[in-house]
Write a protein that holds these residues in place. Structure first.
Motif, PDB file in Angstrom:
ATOM      1  N   TYR A  39       0.811  -1.248  -0.175  1.00 16.78           N
ATOM      2  CA  TYR A  39       0.168  -0.050  -0.012  1.00 16.78           C
ATOM      3  C   TYR A  39       1.004   1.363   0.075  1.00 16.78           C
ATOM      4  N   TYR A  40       2.031   1.231   0.858  1.00 16.80           N
ATOM      5  CA  TYR A  40       3.067   2.352   0.750  1.00 16.80           C
ATOM      6  C   TYR A  40       4.013   2.145  -0.142  1.00 16.80           C
ATOM      7  N   PHE A  41       4.647   1.215  -0.717  1.00 17.92           N
ATOM      8  CA  PHE A  41       5.614   1.031  -1.213  1.00 17.92           C
ATOM      9  C   PHE A  41       5.560   0.168  -2.433  1.00 17.92           C
ATOM     10  N   SER A  42       6.061   0.588  -3.629  1.00 21.36           N
ATOM     11  CA  SER A  42       5.773  -0.287  -4.907  1.00 21.36           C
ATOM     12  C   SER A  42       6.808  -1.538  -4.890  1.00 21.36           C
ATOM     13  N   SER A  43       7.838  -1.453  -4.277  1.00 22.76           N
ATOM     14  CA  SER A  43       8.950  -2.733  -4.233  1.00 22.76           C
ATOM     15  C   SER A  43       9.788  -2.355  -3.061  1.00 22.76           C
ATOM     16  N   LYS A  44      10.584  -3.372  -2.762  1.00 24.98           N
ATOM     17  CA  LYS A  44      11.575  -3.210  -1.700  1.00 24.98           C
ATOM     18  C   LYS A  44      12.489  -2.012  -2.195  1.00 24.98           C
ATOM     19  N   GLU A  45      12.801  -2.096  -3.350  1.00 22.76           N
ATOM     20  CA  GLU A  45      13.715  -1.125  -3.858  1.00 22.76           C
ATOM     21  C   GLU A  45      13.106   0.088  -3.615  1.00 22.76           C
ATOM     22  N   GLN A  46      11.857   0.410  -4.019  1.00 21.92           N
ATOM     23  CA  GLN A  46      11.392   1.737  -3.621  1.00 21.92           C
ATOM     24  C   GLN A  46      11.380   2.279  -2.346  1.00 21.92           C
ATOM     25  N   LEU A  47      11.427   1.316  -1.323  1.00 22.88           N
ATOM     26  CA  LEU A  47      11.712   1.816   0.204  1.00 22.88           C
ATOM     27  C   LEU A  47      13.110   1.921   0.172  1.00 22.88           C
ATOM     28  N   LEU A  48      14.143   1.438  -0.262  1.00 21.47           N
ATOM     29  CA  LEU A  48      15.485   1.496  -0.219  1.00 21.47           C
ATOM     30  C   LEU A  48      15.549   3.149  -0.775  1.00 21.47           C
ATOM     31  N   MET A  49      15.014   3.287  -1.946  1.00 18.97           N
ATOM     32  CA  MET A  49      15.062   4.663  -2.602  1.00 18.97           C
ATOM     33  C   MET A  49      14.579   5.794  -1.593  1.00 18.97           C
ATOM     34  N   ASP A  50      13.555   5.503  -1.204  1.00 18.21           N
ATOM     35  CA  ASP A  50      13.206   6.650  -0.002  1.00 18.21           C
ATOM     36  C   ASP A  50      14.028   6.767   1.049  1.00 18.21           C
ATOM     37  N   ILE A  51      14.754   5.758   1.520  1.00 19.64           N
ATOM     38  CA  ILE A  51      15.675   5.922   2.530  1.00 19.64           C
ATOM     39  C   ILE A  51      17.044   6.721   1.834  1.00 19.64           C
ATOM     40  N   HIS A  52      17.412   6.383   0.905  1.00 18.17           N
ATOM     41  CA  HIS A  52      18.613   7.141   0.302  1.00 18.17           C
ATOM     42  C   HIS A  52      18.144   8.639   0.061  1.00 18.17           C
ATOM     43  N   LEU A  53      16.868   8.867  -0.560  1.00 16.80           N
ATOM     44  CA  LEU A  53      16.668  10.328  -0.914  1.00 16.80           C
ATOM     45  C   LEU A  53      16.288  10.869   0.402  1.00 16.80           C
ATOM     46  N   ASP A  54      15.689  10.485   1.460  1.00 20.87           N
ATOM     47  CA  ASP A  54      15.557  11.061   2.713  1.00 20.87           C
ATOM     48  C   ASP A  54      16.987  11.481   3.398  1.00 20.87           C
ATOM     49  N   TYR A  55      17.918  10.682   3.257  1.00 24.16           N
ATOM     50  CA  TYR A  55      19.362  10.938   3.913  1.00 24.16           C
ATOM     51  C   TYR A  55      20.117  12.148   2.943  1.00 24.16           C
ATOM     52  N   ILE A  56      20.195  11.822   1.728  1.00 25.47           N
ATOM     53  CA  ILE A  56      20.766  12.770   0.965  1.00 25.47           C
ATOM     54  C   ILE A  56      20.088  14.286   0.820  1.00 25.47           C
ATOM     55  N   THR A  57      18.730  14.148   0.834  1.00 19.83           N
ATOM     56  CA  THR A  57      18.267  15.464   0.796  1.00 19.83           C
ATOM     57  C   THR A  57      18.566  16.276   2.193  1.00 19.83           C
ATOM     58  N   LYS A  58      18.425  15.647   3.216  1.00 15.52           N
ATOM     59  CA  LYS A  58      18.817  16.467   4.487  1.00 15.52           C
ATOM     60  C   LYS A  58      20.115  16.882   4.474  1.00 15.52           C
ATOM     61  N   LEU A  59      21.061  16.053   3.805  1.00 14.08           N
ATOM     62  CA  LEU A  59      22.450  16.605   3.800  1.00 14.08           C
ATOM     63  C   LEU A  59      22.619  17.529   2.875  1.00 14.08           C
ATOM     64  N   LEU A  60      21.897  17.809   1.599  1.00 12.47           N
ATOM     65  CA  LEU A  60      21.977  18.932   0.681  1.00 12.47           C
ATOM     66  C   LEU A  60      21.406  19.950   1.526  1.00 12.47           C
ATOM     67  N   GLU A  61      20.599  19.952   2.120  1.00 15.24           N
ATOM     68  CA  GLU A  61      19.629  21.366   2.779  1.00 15.24           C
ATOM     69  C   GLU A  61      20.684  21.589   3.890  1.00 15.24           C
ATOM     70  N   LYS A  62      21.387  20.838   4.858  1.00 13.35           N
ATOM     71  CA  LYS A  62      22.273  21.309   5.695  1.00 13.35           C
ATOM     72  C   LYS A  62      23.491  21.939   4.991  1.00 13.35           C
ATOM     73  N   GLN A  63      23.934  21.506   3.807  1.00 15.62           N
ATOM     74  CA  GLN A  63      25.109  21.780   3.263  1.00 15.62           C
ATOM     75  C   GLN A  63      24.860  23.352   2.608  1.00 15.62           C
ATOM     76  N   ALA A  64      23.549  23.469   2.083  1.00 12.39           N
ATOM     77  CA  ALA A  64      23.250  24.634   1.650  1.00 12.39           C
ATOM     78  C   ALA A  64      23.457  25.844   2.564  1.00 12.39           C
TER      79      ALA A  64
END
Length: 187
Positions: A39-64
């Motif tokens: 219901y929340y994730f199309s695949s395990k890979e999508q879940l992994l992508m969400d984890i990656h995206l959350d981590y790098i997005t926060k780093l980019l915001e802090k870097q900026a």
């Protein structure tokens, strides 16, 4: 429920690895069904992508935010190194997954994460170039190579850095910044 699935998945991916963790393992850990997962994730890979995206997005915001400060490049460099070490301290499981499990992303998901990682590296490179231009850093510095070296040194610390160990993240950041700025040769 999406947050709960993600949090339990992060713990399982950290402990067992992405490929060794099944969707059944994830749903069993929260007492849910596979239907709930899908219901929340199309695949395990999508879940992994969400984890990656959350981590790098926060780093980019802090870097900026750090880059926007009106401070010398040396201070910004130290702040960036400290920020990375703090992220490893506060989000160690996500950091482990981010550095260890990227190989399990494919296609557009992998490309997006690679673009964001490169944007983050380019932030370091821009800072080094600015420091070269304003005379803070040596004129012969290869900003591209130096950015890779700094990130390699700091990012690898997810393997060994223990926030409860004999050196705090602030102390490690100070040592790393000193190595970058002054090297290890006796003056």
């Amino acid at each position: 429920m999406k947050t709960k699935i993600t949090e339990h998945s992060i713990r399982l991916f950290e402990q067992k690895g992405f490929t060794e963790t099944s969707i059944q393992d994830i749903v069993d850990s929260i007492g849910a069904t596979k239907g709930t997962f899908y219901y929340y994730f199309s695949s395990k890979e999508q879940l992994l992508m969400d984890i990656h995206l959350d981590y790098i997005t926060k780093l980019l915001e802090k870097q900026a935010a750090i880059m926007a400060e009106d401070k010398p490049c040396k201070e910004k460099l130290h702040a960036l190194v400290l920020m990375l070490l703090e992220s490893i301290k506060t989000e160690k499981a996500k950091a482990i997954i981010f550095f260890r499990e990227m190989k399990n992303l494919s296609g557009e998901k992998l490309e997006l994460i690679l673009q964001k990682r490169e944007a983050f590296r380019l932030g370091f490179e821009r800072l080094l170039r600015e420091g070269i231009e304003n005379g803070e850093f040596t004129a012969h510095l290869d900003a591209n190579l130096a950015s890779l070296a700094i990130l390699g040194m700091v990012n690898w610390s997810y393997q060994w850095f223990n926030p409860g160990g004999r050196k705090s993240e602030a102390e490690v950041a100070e040592i790393f910044t000193d190595i970058v700025l002054h090297g290890i040769e006796k003056a």
